[in-house]
Each structure stands twice: as structure tokens, then as C-alpha cells.
Design an enzyme around this catalytic site. Structure first.
Site, PDB file in Angstrom:
ATOM      1  N   CYS A 195     -18.832 -24.727   4.185  1.00 36.40           N
ATOM      2  CA  CYS A 195     -18.564 -23.399   4.743  1.00 36.40           C
ATOM      3  C   CYS A 195     -17.694 -22.594   3.791  1.00 36.40           C
ATOM      4  O   CYS A 195     -17.313 -23.064   2.715  1.00 36.40           O
ATOM      5  CB  CYS A 195     -17.896 -23.501   6.117  1.00 36.40           C
ATOM      6  SG  CYS A 195     -16.251 -24.237   6.043  1.00 36.40           S
ATOM      7  N   CYS A 208     -14.483 -24.068   2.385  1.00 41.78           N
ATOM      8  CA  CYS A 208     -14.638 -24.976   1.241  1.00 41.78           C
ATOM      9  C   CYS A 208     -14.628 -24.200  -0.068  1.00 41.78           C
ATOM     10  O   CYS A 208     -13.897 -24.547  -1.011  1.00 41.78           O
ATOM     11  CB  CYS A 208     -15.942 -25.765   1.366  1.00 41.78           C
ATOM     12  SG  CYS A 208     -16.045 -26.812   2.825  1.00 41.78           S
ATOM     13  N   ASP A 218     -33.301   9.397 -21.609  1.00 41.61           N
ATOM     14  CA  ASP A 218     -33.636   9.624 -23.008  1.00 41.61           C
ATOM     15  C   ASP A 218     -35.112  10.027 -23.052  1.00 41.61           C
ATOM     16  O   ASP A 218     -35.858   9.758 -22.102  1.00 41.61           O
ATOM     17  CB  ASP A 218     -33.395   8.337 -23.791  1.00 41.61           C
ATOM     18  CG  ASP A 218     -33.889   8.434 -25.221  1.00 41.61           C
ATOM     19  OD1 ASP A 218     -33.566   9.420 -25.895  1.00 41.61           O
ATOM     20  OD2 ASP A 218     -34.623   7.514 -25.643  1.00 41.61           O
ATOM     21  N   ASP A 257     -28.815   4.943 -27.892  1.00 44.36           N
ATOM     22  CA  ASP A 257     -28.569   5.151 -26.464  1.00 44.36           C
ATOM     23  C   ASP A 257     -27.462   4.242 -25.936  1.00 44.36           C
ATOM     24  O   ASP A 257     -26.982   4.433 -24.819  1.00 44.36           O
ATOM     25  CB  ASP A 257     -29.846   4.881 -25.647  1.00 44.36           C
ATOM     26  CG  ASP A 257     -30.934   5.904 -25.913  1.00 44.36           C
ATOM     27  OD1 ASP A 257     -30.587   7.064 -26.194  1.00 44.36           O
ATOM     28  OD2 ASP A 257     -32.119   5.545 -25.833  1.00 44.36           O
TER      29      ASP A 257
END
Length: 746
Positions: free
Chosen positions: A17, A20, A438, A640
Site C-alpha cells: 500500500c 509501504c 516552426d 529550435d
């Protein structure tokens, strides 16, 4: 001396769970050199970052906390082996859970049937206390033992988890019932006496354990399905390859032995063993699992092939360019793994709650017991209410809410050809207001062709093309490749220039035949002091697009027009984005006329042309300010990269430069601009699923715990509700794994 790693990954066993995973993160964060520790409950994995990490020390720390840890090695083959081992372990656990469930159900059913008349008020129990005890003991041994083992390990490690709550709740109910029967509260041999039966809770212990085991089984299956995309990627890498030796012989070798420069054969039906370039052969490849492209893709000499794709017909001879961890498949797998191991910002709140959840529930259970007894109730009534509190409080749902949705969402995106870098990317992608694009290679195909030549001052077409190509032989830019290709097609003999250097955003310059050659934008030549007016008013033919200006020393030689086609679906994709209320902007270094021609075809609402890389970066920053920090940028080229990194959400095309992909938060594995909107959709759906899961988990506990504490919800129904909580969260996430892009029909 062996250098210590800065990143370590462990496969973790024994987690049940959120408590833990929170415990392991807390333990790891205290270890020397650790700067960040992330534990994913759904993937059962811990990712640790830091300085000079010692894997052995970290593994020992995890073991002391009560959990198992297996170190993952860095190479791709080892990752695949680890995934297969983990999958086998999960299948074994699933089978074991199913066996426990079936046996527990078989033992519990007679108790429920035997107690049904009394529970419904229609008569006395049909089953004797002795048989209830025998059957319940069997359930405790088969299913209860699993939770006792997990609870003991957690307590030994100094924490409390869901198994502690289950063990306490069912253990108290079982031991109370056993004490009642053995103490002679009523004659245990009276058989079906209602007096004793009304004080026994064997059925509660048995039913709760069986229902929780059912929830664990369904949860295990759902988690396995949610993580299926990552396992599927790992299975794409073939184990062997057919290597062609220098003497022409063909031998089968493990893919780990391949190196760049090797030649391999890809036969029909076989998967490509390494990234490479086709030397000979024609075929159609199925790239669906890697790029998300559902249609077969034709490939021939000079074309790139990707590891893991499937050859459908012809025999291909391929020169290896990248192997193992350097392949696109390996990079893709790493990106998906990194995204799935992250923590959403909202998860920080969940982690803080999970760390104290079980201790708080234990306090509430004790307060419930004391409250009922102070109110004048007997111990049995108080005990039943406190048991119900212990049983219904389930930190599993909280712990699974985020990681299962994240695993399913990023996995579904990867199947569609969308790679999401991390959880923060999902958060940012849901708030975008403007998207900048672009032009060359993004909105257009990035494969321009020379459409016309305009020499001046007595220069011939051949000389204009020859001199321009002399510089462009050193260029990887699509426009440069187009000029060189045209020169080769026309049979022009080209001698490469020397001392070539690129001027970012402007063009190239170098030495050739004793002169300084320049090829680039008109602005580039003007800045170099060259008079471009000699070309007069250059009128580009319709569709010619980009203009490349050519000069030698201070003399203009002419202009070359290049045409590039808009990408298929670009117009549809941008129209869809505009319909969503998003502003679309083109940022390009190309001339205004060419930019506006493409913008009209692509439905771009705003155009900013003639930008240098620095100016493109400034435009992104300006857009970020005007949108409140909600701008995305889509690009593919080396120039870019700064804009991709500066944007709130950088989206790169996979076929572009490595620098662009490294700078981007999202990578599109195929050049389909409709994936931009799809990426925003899957991000929004994943975040929505996370919030639905967390909302359900919180509301469930806020409502369920008070009902149990006030005695309204008995332990049997509390157990059913607990199982349903975890299963509903994981199932909701598993539905996310079915997501596919919703492209409108052409």
C-alpha cells in the site's frame, strides 16, 4: 576504482500500500548521497538520484525497512531481462493469490450459508460453532497468513501498513470468537444454539479475508494491464540478429554483439534488430508499436529503419547505426519509464497523508473501542465497531490512485506515438493557451526542392547552382540538401568549399576558388555589405517558398527558389487546435512571403517571419508572458532547441535533431501534427483520472470510517467496501490504457 552511479533503480518486492512506498522513500532519503528518491507502488520500483550512490548500502536500507530490492543494470538487455523477471514474478503472485482466493471462498461459503438464516432474522444458524471455527481457521491459515507475514515485516522495519490493519481486524474477530467458544459462554456442543452463534464472528473474519483477497487478485490483474505498454516495448527488441560478414556469409548472433557499422539482414516477418539505414532491398514495415502509425510504411535504400519494427515482405540489407541503449526504441522505453516513475504535485499531499495514515487509523480504532465502552456498551459491541474501522481503512486506494493512472496514461500515449517525459509535463500540457510552430520540417515536410534559379550579372544557372552547392555540401539543413540534390541531378560537378562555417539563423560562408562564398537569407548578405538590389524585385513563382541568396565576396550571384510541401493533416490539425480556443503562431527564419503562403495553407492565425534563433527564443518568452506562462512550441531542428527548452511545453518531432528531442518535454514519434492535440488530450485525461482516483479514495475513507466507528457498517461490509475501493481505483486507471487519439475522418 569503479565510479559510483548518480542514478540507481531497484525493483521492490513486498509493498502492499501507500504506507509501504512512503516508508521506503523516507528510508532512502536519509541515506548518504541521496538527493531524491521516488517509489512507484504500481510499477514496484524505486528510482534514486544523488551523488556517488552505493547500491549495496541502499539495498541494505530497503531490506532493513522490511522489503526486497533487486538492482536494475543500465544496459537495455538487462532492463528487458529485469522486466521479464518482474512479469514472471507478478504472474506467479497472481496465480498464488487466485489459489488462496479459491480455497478461502470454498471455506467461507459454508459459513455464510450456515449463518444466513440468523443474519436475515429468519431462524437459527444452520452451522455449528465448531464447524465455523474449523472453516474460519482454514481461511486464516490460507489467506490470513499472507497478511500476518506482510504485517510482521512492516513492523520489524518500523512502519505499519495495510496488512497491519487487516491482520489486527480479522485477528481480533477470530480470537474473540475462539475465546467465546472455548470459554463455554454457551455449551459449544449445543450445536445450533442462537445464544452462542450471536456472539461469534468467525464469518466476519473469514468473509473479510476472502473479500480482501478478491480485491488483491483483481487489483493485481488491473495493475498488470495498466503497465502493459512498457512490457510490450521491452518485448519488441529481438534476441538475435542475422549478421552479414565481410566474406558474404550470414551468421546468427545475439543482438548484444552488434556494433555500429555491421551489416544485418532483415527477412520477411522478422523484427529489425538495430537502428540503421537500408543498403539494399524494398519492403513495407509495420511501425505501429514504435511510432503509433497504423498503416504499413514503404522503405527502400537510404531510408532509416527502427529497432522493433516488423518487416512484412522483402529482404532488407541494413547497415547498423545504433544498438542497445542507443536505439530509438531504448530511448523511447527510458522516457516512458522516467515518466511513469514520477510524482504528480498532488501526490506530495498523498505521501504526507500515507506516512501517518495507519497510525492515525489505529488511534481511531482504539478511540472507537473506548468510546463505545464509555457509552455503556459491552466489550463485544465496541470490539466489532473498532474491527470495522480497522478493516475499512484502506491506504491502498490512496497509494494506487496516482501511479496506476500515470502508468496507464503514459503507456497509452506511447502506443499512439506520443512520448511524455515526466509527470510535470502532464500538468503543464493541460493549461496551454497558445501553440507556436516552426515552419520547415514541422508544418512542412522538410524535404524542399529547388523550384527555380535566378542568376544575375551574367552568371549562368549552372554556376549559380555549382557555387551554392559547394557550400551546402557541409550542411545538414533540408534547404542545403535540396540544393546539393539538384546539382547532382543536373550533373553539375561540385568541389566542396573550405573553411565553411554556419552563421545561426542566417546561412553559410566559406572559401572557394579564392573567393568568400555566402549562401543564406537576404538579411545575411545585406549585413555582410552586399548590395542585393541588383536582383531587382525578385518575384518568386507561386509555391516556390524559400529564397536562398548567393554571393561571392561582395558580388551578388543570384537567388535560388526552393519549394516545400505542407505536411498532410497540418491544416486539419491546426484548425482543431483553433477550435479548442488555442492561438496558433508560426515562428520561422524564412522570408515573410514564404511564411504567409504556408500559414494560409495550414490555418495558422499569426505569423512571425525572418527570425533568428535568438529572436525565436525572445518570441517564445513574449508569448509566455502574454499567456501567463501557458505557451507550447513545436519544432524539429537544431536551432529550435532553445525555443523548445524555453516554452512551457516543448514538443519535438522524432525525425528531427537530437538536440530538439532532448530539449522537448513531449516527442511525437511520427510527423503527424494531429498528435499535438492528441498529446494535450491524453495529458488532460490522465490528470482527470488521477484526480478522480484521489477524490474517490479520500471520499471513501471520509465516509466509510465514521460509519464503521458508529457501528453502522459491520466488518463484513467494511471488508467488501475496502476491496471495492482499491479495485475501483485501479480499474478506473486501467480504462485509461484504452485511450486512442480521436482523429476526425479525412
Amino acid at each position: 576504482m569503479t565510479a559510483k552511479p548518480a542514478h540507481v533503480t531497484f525493483d521492490i518486492t513486498g509493498m502492499t500500500c501507500a504506507s509501504c512506498s512512503a516508508r521506503i522513500e523516507k528510508v532512502l532519503s536519509r541515506q548518504p548521497g541521496v538527493s531524491d528518491a521516488r517509489v512507484n507502488l504500481a510499477l514496484e520500483r524505486a528510482d534514486i538520484d544523488g551523488d556517488s550512490l552505493d547500491p549495496a548500502t541502499l539495498a541494505d536500507a530497503i531490506a532493513r525497512a522490511g522489503f526486497g530490492a533487486v538492482l536494475r543494470r543500465d544496459d537495455f538487455a538487462a532492463h528487458r531481462e529485469a522486466d521479464e523477471a518482474q512479469a514472471a514474478s507478478r504472474r506467479a503472485e497472481e496465480r498464488q493469490t487466485l489459489v488462496r482466493l479459491v480455497i478461502s471462498a470454498a471455506l467461507t461459503l459454508p459459513i455464510v450459508i450456515g449463518m444466513l438464516p440468523m443474519m436475515t432474522g429468519l431462524g437459527e444458524a444452520w452451522i455449528s460453532p465448531l464447524w465455523q471455527a474449523v472453516l474460519a481457521t482454514g481461511v486464516m491459515a490460507v489467506s490470513g497468513s499472507r497478511f500476518w507475514r506482510e504485517a510482521t515485516g512492516a513492523l520489524r522495519g518500523g512502519s505499519a501498513n495495510m496488512a497491519v490493519l487487516v491482520s489486527l481486524g480479522t485477528g481480533v474477530a477470530y480470537l474473540w470468537s475462539m475465546w467465546v467458544m472455548l470459554s463455554g459462554w454457551a455449551d459449544p456442543h449445543a450445536g445450533h444454539g442462537s445464544d452462542m452463534a450471536s456472539h461469534l464472528h468467525f464469518e466476519a473474519a473469514a468473509v473479510v479475508l476472502t473479500l480482501i483477497m478478491l480485491g488483491k487478485y483483481l487489483e493485481t490483474r488491473a495493475k498488470s494491464g495498466a503497465a502493459g505498454a512498457l512490457r510490450a516495448l521491452g518485448r519488441l527488441q529481438p534476441d538475435t540478429a542475422e549478421q552479414k560478414t565481410a566474406d558474404g556469409a550470414v551468421r546468427t548472433i545475439p543482438v548484444e554483439q552488434l556494433v555500429a557499422g555491421d551489416t544485418i539482414l532483415i527477412r520477411p516477418g522478422a523484427r529489425v534488430a538495430a537502428d540503421g539505414v537500408i543498403l539494399t532491398g524494398q519492403s513495407s514495415l509495420d511501425e505501429a508499436m514504435v511510432t503509433g502509425e497504423s498503416m504499413l510504411v514503404a522503405r527502400g535504400p537510404g531510408d532509416l529503419v527502427i529497432t522493433g519494427t516488423t518487416n512484412t515482405d522483402g529482404v532488407l540489407e541494413v547497415e547498423v547505426r545504433a544498438v542497445g541503449a542507443d536505439t530509438r526504441l531504448a530511448r523511447m522505453t527510458r522516457l516512458v519509464e522516467e515518466a511513469q516513475s514520477g510524482h504528480a504535485p498532488v501526490q506530495k499531499l498523498v505521501d504526507r497523508i500515507s506516512a501517518v495514515f495507519v497510525p492515525v487509523i489505529l488511534v481511531i480504532a482504539l478511540a472507537t473501542l473506548a468510546g463505545w465502552m464509555l457509552a455503556g456498551s459491552d466489550f463485544e459491541t465496541a470490539m466489532v465497531a473498532s474491527v470495522a474501522v480497522l478493516v475499512i481503512a484502506c491506504p491502498c486506494a490512496l497509494g494506487l490512485a496516482t501511479p496506476t493512472a500515470l502508468v496507464a496514461g503514459t503507456g497509452a500515449a506511447a502506443k499512439a506515438g506520443i512520448l511524455i517525459r515526466d509527470i510535470e509535463t502532464l500538468e503543464r500540457a493541460t493549461d496551454i493557451r497558445a501553440i507556436a510552430f516552426d515552419k520547415t520540417g514541422t508544418l512542412t515536410m522538410g524535404a524542399p526542392e529547388v523550384s527555380w534559379l535566378y542568376p544575375v550579372g551574367g552568371v549562368s544557372d549552372t554556376d549559380l547552382l555549382r557555387l551554392a552547392a559547394a557550400l551546402e555540401t557541409a550542411s545538414e539543413h533540408p534547404l542545403g540538401r535540396a540544393i546539393v540534390s539538384r546539382a547532382q541531378a543536373d550533373g553539375v560537378r561540385v568541389l566542396p568549399a573550405t573553411a565553411i562555417r554556419a552563421i545561426p539563423g542566417r546561412g553559410l560562408e566559406g572559401m572557394h576558388e579564392g573567393a568568400t562564398l555566402r549562401v543564406g537569407s537576404e538579411r545575411f548578405l545585406i549585413e555582410a555589405g552586399i548590395d542585393t538590389s541588383r536582383a531587382g524585385a525578385v518575384t518568386a513563382p507561386e509555391g516556390s517558398g524559400t529564397l536562398a541568396w548567393v554571393a561571392a565576396d561582395d558580388r551578388l550571384l543570384g537567388v535560388i527558389g526552393l519549394a516545400d510541401q505542407i505536411r498532410p493533416h497540418a491544416s486539419q490539425a491546426l484548425a482543431d487546435l483553433s477550435a479548442r480556443g488555442l492561438a496558433t503562431i508560426m515562428l520561422t527564419g524564412d522570408n515573410e512571403a514564404a511564411a504567409r503562403t504556408i500559414a494560409r495553407e495550414a490555418n495558422v492565425s499569426d505569423v512571425r517571419a525572418g527570425l533568428l534563433p535568438g529572436e525565436k527564443l525572445d518570441a517564445i518568452r513574449e508569448l509566455a508572458k502574454s499567456t501567463g506562462g501557458h505557451v507550447a512550441f513545436v519544432g524539429d531542428g537544431l536551432n529550435d532547441a532553445p525555443a523548445l527548452a524555453a516554452a512551457n511545453l516543448g514538443i519535438a518531432m522524432a525525425g528531427g535533431a537530437d538536440a530538439a528531442r532532448e530539449a522537448a518535454a513531449i516527442t511525437l514519434m511520427r510527423p503527424d501534427l494531429r498528435l499535438v492535440a492528441a498529446a494535450l488530450d491524453v495529458a488532460a485525461k490522465t490528470r482527470r483520472t488521477i484526480r478522480q482516483n484521489l477524490g474517490w479514495a479520500f471520499v471513501y475513507n471520509l465516509i466509510g470510517i465514521p460509519l464503521a466507528a458508529f457501528g453502522i457498517l459491520p466488518p463484513v461490509f467494511a471488508g467488501a467496501a475496502m476491496a471495492f475501493s482499491s479495485v475501483s481505483v485501479v480499474t478506473n486507471s486501467a480504462l485509461m490504457a484504452r485511450w486512442k487519439p480521436n482523429f476526425p475522418k479525412d
